[in-house]
Design an enzyme around this catalytic site. Structure first.
Site, PDB file in Angstrom:
ATOM      1  N   GLY A 289      30.765  46.440  46.117  1.00  0.00           N
ATOM      2  CA  GLY A 289      32.172  46.055  46.259  1.00  0.00           C
ATOM      3  C   GLY A 289      32.948  47.277  46.709  1.00  0.00           C
ATOM      4  O   GLY A 289      33.240  47.470  47.890  1.00  0.00           O
ATOM      5  N   CYS A 356      58.724  47.941  33.072  1.00  0.00           N
ATOM      6  CA  CYS A 356      59.193  48.439  31.780  1.00  0.00           C
ATOM      7  C   CYS A 356      58.045  48.719  30.822  1.00  0.00           C
ATOM      8  O   CYS A 356      57.844  48.016  29.829  1.00  0.00           O
ATOM      9  CB  CYS A 356      60.157  47.433  31.179  1.00  0.00           C
ATOM     10  SG  CYS A 356      61.500  47.109  32.315  1.00  0.00           S
TER      11      CYS A 356
HETATM   12  N1  LLP Z   1      28.074  42.936  40.735  1.00  0.00           N
HETATM   13  C1  LLP Z   1      28.503  42.676  39.492  1.00  0.00           C
HETATM   14  C2  LLP Z   1      27.734  41.763  38.646  1.00  0.00           C
HETATM   15  C3  LLP Z   1      29.689  43.269  39.007  1.00  0.00           C
HETATM   16  O1  LLP Z   1      30.093  43.013  37.774  1.00  0.00           O
HETATM   17  C4  LLP Z   1      30.419  44.150  39.843  1.00  0.00           C
HETATM   18  C5  LLP Z   1      31.653  44.765  39.394  1.00  0.00           C
HETATM   19  C6  LLP Z   1      29.933  44.389  41.145  1.00  0.00           C
HETATM   20  C7  LLP Z   1      28.750  43.770  41.546  1.00  0.00           C
HETATM   21  C8  LLP Z   1      30.621  45.299  42.123  1.00  0.00           C
HETATM   22  O2  LLP Z   1      30.679  46.597  41.664  1.00  0.00           O
HETATM   23  P1  LLP Z   1      31.196  47.779  42.630  1.00  0.00           P
HETATM   24  O3  LLP Z   1      30.185  47.947  43.718  1.00  0.00           O
HETATM   25  O4  LLP Z   1      32.518  47.380  43.164  1.00  0.00           O
HETATM   26  O5  LLP Z   1      31.284  48.946  41.722  1.00  0.00           O
HETATM   27  N2  LLP Z   1      38.177  46.985  38.074  1.00  0.00           N
HETATM   28  C9  LLP Z   1      37.302  48.123  37.960  1.00  0.00           C
HETATM   29  C10 LLP Z   1      35.903  47.799  38.426  1.00  0.00           C
HETATM   30  C11 LLP Z   1      35.297  46.609  37.738  1.00  0.00           C
HETATM   31  C12 LLP Z   1      33.913  46.278  38.250  1.00  0.00           C
HETATM   32  C13 LLP Z   1      33.449  44.976  37.747  1.00  0.00           C
HETATM   33  N3  LLP Z   1      32.171  44.554  38.238  1.00  0.00           N
HETATM   34  C14 LLP Z   1      37.907  49.289  38.738  1.00  0.00           C
HETATM   35  O6  LLP Z   1      38.982  49.149  39.309  1.00  0.00           O
HETATM   36  O7  LLP Z   1      37.334  50.380  38.765  1.00  0.00           O
END
Ligand code: LLP
Length: 427
Positions: A289, A356
């Site tokens: 992601g 706020c």
């Molecule tokens: N696959 C699964 C099963 C996941 O739970 C996630 C992310 C991804 C793939 C993708 O991960 P990435 O490649 O983006 O690291 N909101 C948080 C990140 C939460 C990630 C949740 N799961 C932030 O802003 O850092």
């Protein structure tokens, strides 16, 4: 830095910030602020980089990128990634609907993750004919079997196993330890696969793992995958034909000023995984992601006011924690760059929004060239988990979004109106 040596598409040209050749000030003036600006060229470049890294590290390994929709679910971005050959990792019926609308040709390359899938979501995914359900509990196996039988379909499944591997990251985004709610303990997995194989409507064909997010070291990915590989071999000896290994997402980026060479770092990630996959004869699925979209995007905001409280200096912007919550939620660092460089002296300031809450800040005691009311600033690396985590807190509408492609920008989400924001409410 020249555009080619920077990991970001945002660079200065004659002291003005441009995104892949498009002047950011002009975008802010045309579309207003707060405004998310993404470079389609940069996203496509990252997807290609990842695909090429695996092609180089393991030429015979069949690798499919299933972009994690939760990072940035803009329909325009999904469409583009679908056209670039990506599949998708979804976690809800809502995300499935986005893929169906934006990249219908890629539905067969969708993996469905998440600990709380509901019957209607399973039904929609079964009807759509997705590639794989990543099942996270025995109770979910039973419901999925029931739904598949009811719809006269077969669900290809993987169990998401919890490998009990520690990866250094923020505790809120670490998932691979047994203390976390995710997956099925790897020690129990073999027995659960037997159960899955005995249930009607289910076909166990994969093993999946995801150890967390924003992980910068490659070793934890290798360790987790090595445990998955042993399991695949055991399952095969039990007569379960595993065709897919889903290594999840989680590969991190550099949010600060440190040097970061995305091509080189992703090459070492690919090498690490390829070494473990060597000779296994399974298709590798990846769920990136952040790596694909984070650095392609910035949140552009205008300074409303500045003020001094005692010895603290505050810069109050029109963007707030509801538009980009990462600093408030994960103490995340985002670089903040003036959209037009000035020769004003550097000044230590808190960059805050109008919401706020004391937690509504983008940076604290950050040394930046002095910002004045009316100036524009860009919060960098906001392309992942920015807009998707935006809320309506304080009854603030969502920002607009523009996508820059081939030297031109187009609006891909217009600014919401207050009427739309309140449309579902009943007086
Ligand atoms: N696959 C699964 C099963 C996941 O739970 C996630 C992310 C991804 C793939 C993708 O991960 P990435 O490649 O983006 O690291 N909101 C948080 C990140 C939460 C990630 C949740 N799961 C932030 O802003 O850092």
């Amino acid at each position: 830095m020249s555009p080619s040596s920077s990991p970001r598409p945002f660079v200065y040209v004659q002291d003005r910030l441009v995104c892949s050749g498009v002047d950011v000030t002009a975008l802010a003036e045309q579309y207003g602020t707060p405004l998310y600006v993404y470079s389609a060229d940069a996203i496509r470049e990252r997807a290609t980089m990842l695909q090429q890294a695996f092609a180089a590290a393991a030429p015979r390994l069949n690798t499919t990128l299933c972009y994690a929709v939760k990072a940035n679910s803009s329909l325009a971005i999904l469409k583009m990634l679908g056209e670039a050959g990506c599949g998708f990792d979804i976690v809800s019926g809502g995300e499935l609907e986005r893929v169906k609308r934006a990249a219908p040709q890629s539905v067969g390359k969708v993996v469905f993750s998440g600990v709380g899938k509901q019957a209607w979501e399973m039904d929609a995914a079964l009807q759509a004919g997705i590639l794989l359900f990543n099942v996270e509990s025995e109770a979910e196996l039973e419901l999925l079997s029931e739904r598949a039988v009811a719809l006269n379909k077969t669900a290809r499944i993987a169990l998401r196993v919890n490998p009990d591997v520690f990866a250094e990251t923020h505790p809120y985004i670490s998932t691979g330890l047994s203390a976390h709610k995710f997956g099925i303990a790897i020690a129990r997995a073999r027995a659960v696969y037997q159960r899955a194989a005995s249930l009607p409507g289910l076909k166990p064909e994969g093993v999946s793992v995801h150890i967390g997010s924003q992980i910068r070291a490659v070793e934890p990915f290798g360790q987790a995958l090595a445990r998955v590989r042993s399991l695949v071999e055991e399952l095969r000896s039990d007569g379960i034909a595993i065709h897919y290994v889903d290594a999840g997402g989680g590969f991190g980026i550099e949010y600060g000023e440190g040097a970061f060479d995305p091509a080189a770092s992703v090459a070492s990630y690919a090498k690490e995984l390829a070494a473990v996959m060597q000779g296994l004869d399974a298709q590798l699925l990846l769920e990136p992601g952040r790596f694909l979209v984070a650095q392609a995007g910035a949140l552009v905001t205008r300074v409303l006011y500045t003020k001094q409280n005692g010895d603290k200096h505050f810069v109050i912007t029109d963007a707030a924690m509801n538009d980009l919550i990462r600093p408030a939620l994960y103490q995340a660092h985002h670089e903040i760059w003036p959209v037009v460089k000035s020769d004003r002296a550097p000044q230590k300031a808190d960059i805050v929004g109008p919401v706020c809450e004391s937690g509504d800040f983008f940076a604290r005691d950050r040394l930046l060239p002095e910002l004045e009311a009316g100036d524009l600033a860009a919060l960098l690396d906001a392309g992942a988990y920015g807009m998707t985590l935006a809320s309506h807190y304080n009854t603030r509408v969502h920002p607009a979004e523009v996508l820059v492609e081939g030297g031109a920008a187009r609006l891909v989400r217009r600014r919401e109106t207050l009427d739309e924001l309140m449309a579902a409410e009943i007086l």
